[in-house]
Design a protein around this motif. Structure first.
Motif, PDB file in Angstrom:
ATOM      1  N   GLU A 158       1.212   2.710   4.841  1.00  0.00           N
ATOM      2  CA  GLU A 158      -0.055   2.737   4.099  1.00  0.00           C
ATOM      3  C   GLU A 158      -0.309   3.075   2.730  1.00  0.00           C
ATOM      4  OE1 GLU A 158      -2.067   5.756   6.664  1.00  0.00           O
ATOM      5  OE2 GLU A 158      -1.637   4.576   8.484  1.00  0.00           O
ATOM      6  N   SER A 159       0.639   3.802   2.170  1.00  0.00           N
ATOM      7  CA  SER A 159       0.695   4.231   0.752  1.00  0.00           C
ATOM      8  C   SER A 159       0.880   2.777  -0.072  1.00  0.00           C
ATOM      9  CB  SER A 159       1.790   5.162   0.255  1.00  0.00           C
ATOM     10  OG  SER A 159       3.045   4.590   0.422  1.00  0.00           O
ATOM     11  N   LEU A 160       1.476   2.042   0.336  1.00  0.00           N
ATOM     12  CA  LEU A 160       1.942   0.754  -0.504  1.00  0.00           C
ATOM     13  C   LEU A 160       0.344   0.002  -0.371  1.00  0.00           C
ATOM     14  CD1 LEU A 160       5.033  -0.543   1.385  1.00  0.00           C
ATOM     15  CD2 LEU A 160       4.939   0.476  -0.932  1.00  0.00           C
ATOM     16  N   ASP A 161      -0.468   0.173   0.550  1.00  0.00           N
ATOM     17  CA  ASP A 161      -1.674  -0.821   0.334  1.00  0.00           C
ATOM     18  C   ASP A 161      -2.690   0.006  -0.257  1.00  0.00           C
ATOM     19  OD1 ASP A 161      -0.188  -2.629   1.837  1.00  0.00           O
ATOM     20  OD2 ASP A 161      -0.811  -1.701   3.824  1.00  0.00           O
ATOM     21  N   ASN A 162      -2.495   1.184  -0.443  1.00  0.00           N
ATOM     22  CA  ASN A 162      -3.684   2.156  -1.157  1.00  0.00           C
ATOM     23  C   ASN A 162      -3.400   2.070  -2.691  1.00  0.00           C
ATOM     24  OD1 ASN A 162      -5.464   4.407  -1.691  1.00  0.00           O
ATOM     25  ND2 ASN A 162      -5.219   4.924   0.335  1.00  0.00           N
TER      26      ASN A 162
ATOM     27  N   ARG B  62      -0.691  10.074   1.507  1.00  0.00           N
ATOM     28  CA  ARG B  62       0.104   9.335   2.486  1.00  0.00           C
ATOM     29  C   ARG B  62       1.441   9.864   2.235  1.00  0.00           C
ATOM     30  NH1 ARG B  62      -4.496   8.714   3.304  1.00  0.00           N
ATOM     31  NH2 ARG B  62      -5.463   6.927   4.343  1.00  0.00           N
ATOM     32  N   TYR B  63       1.849  10.066   0.965  1.00  0.00           N
ATOM     33  CA  TYR B  63       3.337  10.365   1.178  1.00  0.00           C
ATOM     34  C   TYR B  63       3.726  11.560   1.476  1.00  0.00           C
ATOM     35  CZ  TYR B  63       7.428  12.312  -1.469  1.00  0.00           C
ATOM     36  OH  TYR B  63       8.540  13.110  -1.588  1.00  0.00           O
TER      37      TYR B  63
ATOM     38  N   ASP C 169       3.629   1.489 -10.488  1.00  0.00           N
ATOM     39  CA  ASP C 169       3.152   1.117  -9.032  1.00  0.00           C
ATOM     40  C   ASP C 169       4.315   0.015  -8.641  1.00  0.00           C
ATOM     41  OD1 ASP C 169       1.417   1.263  -6.696  1.00  0.00           O
ATOM     42  OD2 ASP C 169       1.065  -0.812  -7.120  1.00  0.00           O
ATOM     43  N   LYS C 170       4.603  -0.542  -9.504  1.00  0.00           N
ATOM     44  CA  LYS C 170       5.642  -1.627  -9.225  1.00  0.00           C
ATOM     45  C   LYS C 170       6.868  -1.134  -8.707  1.00  0.00           C
ATOM     46  CE  LYS C 170       7.967  -5.927 -11.048  1.00  0.00           C
ATOM     47  NZ  LYS C 170       7.896  -6.895 -12.189  1.00  0.00           N
ATOM     48  N   GLU C 171       7.221   0.288  -9.461  1.00  0.00           N
ATOM     49  CA  GLU C 171       8.588   0.602  -9.235  1.00  0.00           C
ATOM     50  C   GLU C 171       8.238   1.457  -7.570  1.00  0.00           C
ATOM     51  OE1 GLU C 171      12.575   1.935  -9.595  1.00  0.00           O
ATOM     52  OE2 GLU C 171      11.378   0.304 -10.552  1.00  0.00           O
ATOM     53  N   TYR C 172       7.169   1.860  -7.472  1.00  0.00           N
ATOM     54  CA  TYR C 172       7.024   2.648  -6.174  1.00  0.00           C
ATOM     55  C   TYR C 172       6.908   1.944  -5.029  1.00  0.00           C
ATOM     56  CZ  TYR C 172       4.695   5.593  -2.757  1.00  0.00           C
ATOM     57  OH  TYR C 172       4.335   6.244  -1.778  1.00  0.00           O
TER      58      TYR C 172
END
Length: 596
Positions: A57-61, A70-71, A134-137
Motif C-alpha cells: 500500500e505504501s508503494l501506491d500512496n 503504512r511503513y 521515491d524511486k529508490e523507495y
C-alpha cells in the motif's frame, strides 16, 4: 500425480481453510480443534501477510506521511513475529532487518561479494531523508516484499517442539532487551520503545497459543502479568530518558526466572547448548555464558587442572624461538592482560586485553581468525611474535618432564599441539570474571552504583549509542543473542591525537586480508570491560584517556575530525552529549573494572 505436490496442495488448502475459519467467521470451536503449531503458523502467516500488504500500500500512496504510516504498520507486524522469524530463518530475518550499510561477504577469498542492503532499516532511512527519493523507495520496498513473500511461501511450523517454543520466547525478549531497545535496528530513536512493545505483543501471543502446555497455572499467569507490566512501563517513557539499569533488574531478569520455571514446568530437555546457559537468571554473571559454545568444544568442562596447565604454557618463554617471549609478555596480568604500550614491540597495533576474549567469534584487530585456538596458531607462527611452528611448539613441550605428566593427567593422552592449544584456550576462557562493581550491582538486590554511574550506563545504552556496537552484557561487538558474528567497523581512527589537522591512520585493517576496497580501515569492535585499565586506546593507541575517546565518538568519529570516509559505519551525526553526560559515561565505564 507427484506425492510431494499433493502434500503441498493439501497443506495450502488446509491453511486457506484455517484463514477462512479464523478471520472470516467467529467459530471459536474450530480454532480450538487445531493444534498449537497450526495456530502459531496461522498467527505467523497472518502477520507476514499484513506486513506485505502494508508495504504494498505504501508503494501506491503518493503522500509521504501516508507512506510513513503504512511503513510503520508494516514494521509493527514484522516486529510482532520477530521471535518466530528469527528462530525459523535467521539469515532471512537479518536480510530483512539489516542496517543500511554495505554488506561485504569475505567468507570465500576467491568469491568476495559486495551487496547493497535491503529491508526495513533501509526503507526507514529513505523515508526520513531530507531529500526523499521515491524511486529508490519503490525499488527497495519491492525487493523487501519479494523476500517476505518467499518467506511466507516456504516457512512452516509443523515441526516445532516444546524446546523450540522456549528458544523463541527467550531469544525474543533477550534480543529486544539487548539489541532492539538500544535503537540498533531502528534509525528513528522515537520508535525504539514502540518496537520493543510490539515484540512483547508477539511473545504474549505465543504464550497464549501454548497455554495448554503449562501444568502450573501460576507460571502461565506470571508470563502475562510481567509482560503487561513491562509494556505499561514502556508506554510511559521516552528513549533518551529510559532507565536501562532498572529495566534489566526489575523486568528482564524476572522474565529469565519465569522462563526457567517454564522449562521445568514443561519438563523440557534441550538437545544442545546455546550461547547463554539455560540455568542463567542474570545476564551479568560468570555463569551466564556457555564457554563450550564459544570455544567450539563439545567436550569442554571448566577443569581447574586444565586451566592451571594452560596458565603454565601461557607464561612459558621457552615455547617461542630463542626463548624470547611468552603469551604473558604482551598480555600481563598486572596490566589487565595488555602490555601498556600504544603499539606492542615489533608490531604496528595495540595489544588488546585477553579478559573476555573467549566470548567472541573473531580475533585480532582485523578479525583474521575465527577461533581462540586459531589466534594461538597465528601467534606461534608470526615472525614478530613466537616465530615458531606448531611442530616446534609440540617438541618443546615434550622436552619438559612435568608437562608430560600434566598432559597425561588432564587429557589422558600424549602431548599434541592440539591439546596445547586447548589448554591455553581453557586458561584464557577462565579470565571472564564478571565481578566488577557494575556486575555486583546487577546481581544484587541492593543498588551499589551511584546515581551518576547509573545515568552513565543509561547514556551508554541509549543517547550515547555505545551499545549499538558494544553489546551488553559482554560489551564487545559479538551480536546477541545468536552470538555468531563479531562485527567490524570503520570509525575513522586518526593517526595522531590532532583534532585540527586530523588524518586517518595508515593501518588499512581488514583490507590487508583480502584487498577488498570497501573494507579499508575496518577493525573489530573490542570489549570495553576493564577499559579503565587497558589504555592507551584504539588499535593504534592514539588516545590516552577515556575522556578523549568519548569526545571522539561525541563528535561523530573520523567524520567529525574532518576525515571523509565513504564507508564509515559510525553515524556521522554529533551525539551532543553535555559535559555532565560525558563525565557520567566515563564513571560508568570505570564500574566495569574487574577484581583480578
Amino acid at each position: 500425480m507427484n506425492i510431494l505436490f499433493l502434500k503441498k496442495v493439501k497443506k495450502a488448502i488446509f491453511l486457506y481453510s484455517l484463514f477462512a475459519i479464523l478471520f472470516s467467521c467467529t467459530d471459536k470451536e474450530a480454532y480450538q480443534e487445531i493444534t498449537e503449531n497450526e495456530k502459531l503458523e496461522v498467527f505467523y502467516k497472518k502477520e507476514l501477510n499484513k506486513t506485505i500488504n502494508f508495504l504494498s500500500e505504501s508503494l501506491d500512496n503518493n503522500d509521504l506521511e501516508s507512506k510513513k504510516e503504512r511503513y510503520w504498520n508494516a514494521r509493527e507486524s514484522f516486529k510482532t513475529i520477530e521471535p518466530i522469524l528469527a528462530f525459523l530463518d535467521y539469515d532471512n530475518y537479518n536480510y530483512l532487518n539489516q542496517a543500511n550499510l554495505l554488506k561485504v561477504d569475505e567468507e570465500d577469498a576467491t568469491a568476495i561479494k559486495i551487496k547493497k542492503p535491503v529491508g526495513y532499516q533501509v526503507l526507514e532511512e529513505i523515508l526520513y531523508d531530507d531529500q526523499f527519493d521515491d524511486k529508490e523507495y519503490q525499488k527497495v520496498a519491492k525487493q523487501t516484499i519479494q523476500r517476505l513473500k518467499f518467506v511466507e511461501k516456504n516457512h512452516t511450523l509443523d515441526f516445532v517442539k516444546p524446546h523450540h517454543i522456549l528458544w523463541m520466547l527467550r531469544d525474543g525478549f533477550l534480543r529486544t532487551s539487548l539489541v532492539g531497545i538500544t535503537s540498533f535496528d531502528v534509525p528513528q530513536d522515537s520508535q525504539t520503545i514502540n518496537e520493543t512493545i510490539w515484540v512483547y505483543n508477539g511473545i504474549k501471543e505465543i504464550i497464549a497459543i501454548y497455554k495448554s502446555f503449562f501444568n502450573d497455572e501460576k507460571v502461565f499467569s506470571n508470563w502475562n502479568s510481567n509482560i503487561v507490566l513491562i509494556q505499561e512501563k514502556l508506554s510511559k517513557v521516552q528513549f533518551d530518558t529510559f532507565n536501562y539499569y532498572k529495566y534489566y533488574k526489575e523486568d528482564v531478569f524476572p522474565l529469565m526466572r519465569i522462563w526457567k520455571h517454564t522449562v521445568k514446568d514443561w519438563e523440557v530437555v534441550f538437545p544442545f547448548s546455546q550461547a547463554i546457559d539455560y540455568d542463567s537468571e542474570n545476564l551479568f554473571s560468570d555463569s551466564t555464558f556457555t564457554t563450550a559454545y564459544f570455544l567450539d568444544r563439545l567436550d569442554y568442562e571448566k577443569l581447574e587442572e586444565e586451566i592451571l596447565l594452560g596458565k603454565m604454557l601461557f607464561e612459558d618463554k621457552s615455547l617461542s624461538k630463542g626463548n624470547a617471549m611468552s603469551c604473558a609478555s604482551c598480555h600481563q596480568k598486572d596490566l589487565y592482560f595488555t602490555d601498556g604500550f600504544a603499539k606492542s614491540p615489533k608490531t604496528n597495533r595495540n595489544s588488546p586485553t585477553l579478559l573476555y576474549a573467549s566470548l567472541q567469534k573473531g580475533f585480532f584487530h582485523d578479525k583474521r581468525t575465527g577461533s581462540l585456538e586459531g589466534q594461538i596458531i597465528d601467534v606461534v607462527e608470526n615472525p614478530n611474535e613466537f616465530h615458531s611452528s606448531l611442530n616446534h611448539l609440540e617438541e618443546k613441550v615434550k622436552q619438559n618432564q612435568n608437562y608430560i605428566i600434566d598432559f597425561k593427567e588432564v587429557y589422558n593422552q600424549e602431548i599434541s599441539n592440539e591439546n596445547i592449544r586447548k589448554a591455553i584456550s581453557a586458561y584464557i576462557a577462565s579470565l571472564n570474571k564478571f565481578n566488577s562493581k557494575f556486575d555486583k550491582s546487577m546481581k544484587s538486590n541492593e543498588v551499589l552504583l551511584t546515581e551518576d554511574e547509573q545515568n552513565g550506563f543509561n547514556i551508554f545504552m541509549g543517547k550515547g549509542k555505545c551499545a549499538t556496537c558494544h553489546f551488553a552484557p559482554i560489551f564487545n561487538g559479538t551480536v546477541p543473542v545468536a552470538y555468531k558474528e563479531s562485527e567490524i567497523e570503520l570509525i575513522g581512527v586518526p593517526a595522531t591525537n590532532d583534532t585540527i589537522n586530523a588524518k586517518i591512520d595508515s593501518d588499512l585493517g581488514r583490507y590487508n586480508l583480502f584487498k577488498t576496497e570497501q573494507r579499508k580501515f575496518f577493525f573489530k569492535t573490542p570489549t570495553v570491560r576493564n577499559v579503565e585499565k587497558t589504555g592507551p586506546y584504539m588499535h593504534n593507541g592514539v588516545f590516552s584517556t577515556l575522556e578523549e575517546v568519548v569526545d571522539f565518538y561525541d563528535n561523530g568519529g573520523g567524520f567529525g575530525l574532518g576525515i571523509d570516509l565513504e564507508y564509515q559505519t559510525l553515524p556521522t551525526d554529533k551525539l551532543n552529549l553535555t559535559k555532565k553526560e560525558k563525565e557520567q559515561l566515563v564513571l560508568f565505564l570505570k564500574t566495569l573494572t574487574d577484581e583480578l
